[in-house]
Design a protein around this motif. Sequence first.
Motif, PDB file in Angstrom:
ATOM      1  N   VAL A 139       0.861  -1.179   0.000  1.00 45.05           N
ATOM      2  CA  VAL A 139       0.000   0.000   0.000  1.00 45.05           C
ATOM      3  C   VAL A 139       0.901   1.233   0.000  1.00 45.05           C
ATOM      4  N   SER A 140       0.755   2.037  -1.023  1.00 44.60           N
ATOM      5  CA  SER A 140       1.611   3.217  -1.142  1.00 44.60           C
ATOM      6  C   SER A 140       1.177   4.290  -0.145  1.00 44.60           C
ATOM      7  N   PRO A 141       2.125   5.049   0.353  1.00 43.89           N
ATOM      8  CA  PRO A 141       1.771   6.140   1.278  1.00 43.89           C
ATOM      9  C   PRO A 141       1.083   7.278   0.534  1.00 43.89           C
ATOM     10  N   LEU A 142       0.299   8.040   1.251  1.00 44.41           N
ATOM     11  CA  LEU A 142      -0.396   9.188   0.655  1.00 44.41           C
ATOM     12  C   LEU A 142       0.565  10.098  -0.098  1.00 44.41           C
ATOM     13  N   GLU A 143       1.699  10.361   0.533  1.00 44.23           N
ATOM     14  CA  GLU A 143       2.665  11.305  -0.015  1.00 44.23           C
ATOM     15  C   GLU A 143       3.299  10.827  -1.316  1.00 44.23           C
ATOM     16  N   ALA A 144       3.073   9.585  -1.689  1.00 44.11           N
ATOM     17  CA  ALA A 144       3.628   9.054  -2.939  1.00 44.11           C
ATOM     18  C   ALA A 144       2.786   9.457  -4.152  1.00 44.11           C
ATOM     19  N   HIS A 145       1.638  10.047  -3.915  1.00 41.63           N
ATOM     20  CA  HIS A 145       0.703  10.377  -4.993  1.00 41.63           C
ATOM     21  C   HIS A 145       0.763  11.856  -5.353  1.00 41.63           C
ATOM     22  N   LEU A 146       0.950  12.123  -6.623  1.00 47.15           N
ATOM     23  CA  LEU A 146       0.965  13.501  -7.094  1.00 47.15           C
ATOM     24  C   LEU A 146      -0.366  14.186  -6.787  1.00 47.15           C
ATOM     25  N   GLY A 147      -1.466  13.456  -6.907  1.00 50.30           N
ATOM     26  CA  GLY A 147      -2.781  14.018  -6.598  1.00 50.30           C
ATOM     27  C   GLY A 147      -2.864  14.525  -5.165  1.00 50.30           C
ATOM     28  N   TYR A 148      -2.212  13.836  -4.247  1.00 50.39           N
ATOM     29  CA  TYR A 148      -2.178  14.268  -2.848  1.00 50.39           C
ATOM     30  C   TYR A 148      -1.546  15.652  -2.746  1.00 50.39           C
ATOM     31  N   TRP A 149      -0.405  15.831  -3.410  1.00 47.65           N
ATOM     32  CA  TRP A 149       0.304  17.106  -3.328  1.00 47.65           C
ATOM     33  C   TRP A 149      -0.449  18.212  -4.061  1.00 47.65           C
ATOM     34  N   LEU A 150      -1.072  17.881  -5.184  1.00 46.22           N
ATOM     35  CA  LEU A 150      -1.890  18.870  -5.892  1.00 46.22           C
ATOM     36  C   LEU A 150      -3.031  19.349  -5.007  1.00 46.22           C
ATOM     37  N   ARG A 151      -3.705  18.404  -4.369  1.00 47.85           N
ATOM     38  CA  ARG A 151      -4.830  18.744  -3.497  1.00 47.85           C
ATOM     39  C   ARG A 151      -4.361  19.523  -2.272  1.00 47.85           C
ATOM     40  N   PHE A 152      -3.222  19.115  -1.716  1.00 43.39           N
ATOM     41  CA  PHE A 152      -2.654  19.784  -0.541  1.00 43.39           C
ATOM     42  C   PHE A 152      -2.434  21.266  -0.850  1.00 43.39           C
ATOM     43  N   VAL A 153      -1.756  21.538  -1.968  1.00 45.68           N
ATOM     44  CA  VAL A 153      -1.475  22.926  -2.346  1.00 45.68           C
ATOM     45  C   VAL A 153      -2.768  23.632  -2.749  1.00 45.68           C
ATOM     46  N   SER A 154      -3.582  22.969  -3.564  1.00 43.76           N
ATOM     47  CA  SER A 154      -4.818  23.576  -4.048  1.00 43.76           C
ATOM     48  C   SER A 154      -5.715  24.016  -2.898  1.00 43.76           C
ATOM     49  N   ASN A 155      -5.864  23.170  -1.900  1.00 40.06           N
ATOM     50  CA  ASN A 155      -6.713  23.525  -0.760  1.00 40.06           C
ATOM     51  C   ASN A 155      -6.218  24.798  -0.072  1.00 40.06           C
ATOM     52  N   GLN A 156      -4.905  24.898   0.096  1.00 36.58           N
ATOM     53  CA  GLN A 156      -4.347  26.061   0.789  1.00 36.58           C
ATOM     54  C   GLN A 156      -4.497  27.323  -0.054  1.00 36.58           C
ATOM     55  N   VAL A 157      -4.201  27.213  -1.352  1.00 39.00           N
ATOM     56  CA  VAL A 157      -4.322  28.359  -2.256  1.00 39.00           C
ATOM     57  C   VAL A 157      -5.780  28.814  -2.324  1.00 39.00           C
ATOM     58  N   SER A 158      -6.686  27.867  -2.496  1.00 38.99           N
ATOM     59  CA  SER A 158      -8.113  28.189  -2.616  1.00 38.99           C
ATOM     60  C   SER A 158      -8.656  28.811  -1.332  1.00 38.99           C
ATOM     61  N   HIS A 159      -8.283  28.252  -0.193  1.00 36.72           N
ATOM     62  CA  HIS A 159      -8.775  28.769   1.083  1.00 36.72           C
ATOM     63  C   HIS A 159      -8.281  30.200   1.318  1.00 36.72           C
ATOM     64  N   ALA A 160      -7.013  30.438   1.035  1.00 39.80           N
ATOM     65  CA  ALA A 160      -6.462  31.784   1.224  1.00 39.80           C
ATOM     66  C   ALA A 160      -7.175  32.785   0.323  1.00 39.80           C
ATOM     67  N   PHE A 161      -7.450  32.390  -0.923  1.00 38.09           N
ATOM     68  CA  PHE A 161      -8.147  33.289  -1.846  1.00 38.09           C
ATOM     69  C   PHE A 161      -9.584  33.503  -1.397  1.00 38.09           C
ATOM     70  N   ALA A 162     -10.243  32.455  -0.943  1.00 42.51           N
ATOM     71  CA  ALA A 162     -11.628  32.578  -0.470  1.00 42.51           C
ATOM     72  C   ALA A 162     -11.714  33.582   0.680  1.00 42.51           C
ATOM     73  N   LEU A 163     -10.742  33.553   1.573  1.00 42.16           N
ATOM     74  CA  LEU A 163     -10.730  34.517   2.678  1.00 42.16           C
ATOM     75  C   LEU A 163     -10.535  35.943   2.172  1.00 42.16           C
TER      76      LEU A 163
END
Length: 153
Positions: free
Chosen positions: A7-31
């Motif tokens: 079972v691969s770790p979460l951090e091994a997935h590019l989608g994980y990192w895209l979502r990680f950054v996207s959530n932070q960027v989107s939340h900051a802009f929403a504020l």
Amino acid sequence: MSGQAPVSPLEAHLGYWLRFVSNQVSHAFALKVAARDVTVAEWVVLRELYGQDAVVPSMLAERLGMTRGAISKLADRLVAKQLVTRTIHGDDRRYQVLALTDTGQALVPELSALADQNDAEFFGHLDASQRAAIQEALQDIVRRHGLRSVPVE
């Protein structure tokens, strides 16, 4: 459990990192836009109307990859905030056009500056070639998968 693939770790997935950054960027802009009493979805509609005389809601829905119902709800909110006008043409109440009010027209550049500021905060440390490579890769994914819906939340 032998014979099962590891079972691969979460951090091994590019989608994980895209979502990680996207959530932070989107939340900051929403504020940032919330401080101007606007949601990200409302900002998207305002930006799409900017520079246009008037737009039929169905065309707006098509361009943004949203349903007509979603556009109608967003338009209702923007009309209530006096940022958009809705004009009914002729006897057919179904034929409507949306346009920015003077207040809406003046607000779009302010919100655009917030979007630029948000981008600078998260991506300003990257050089131009890094930014271009990331953007090109993401746009390629959008094209390959035929993605159409504009991100609004």
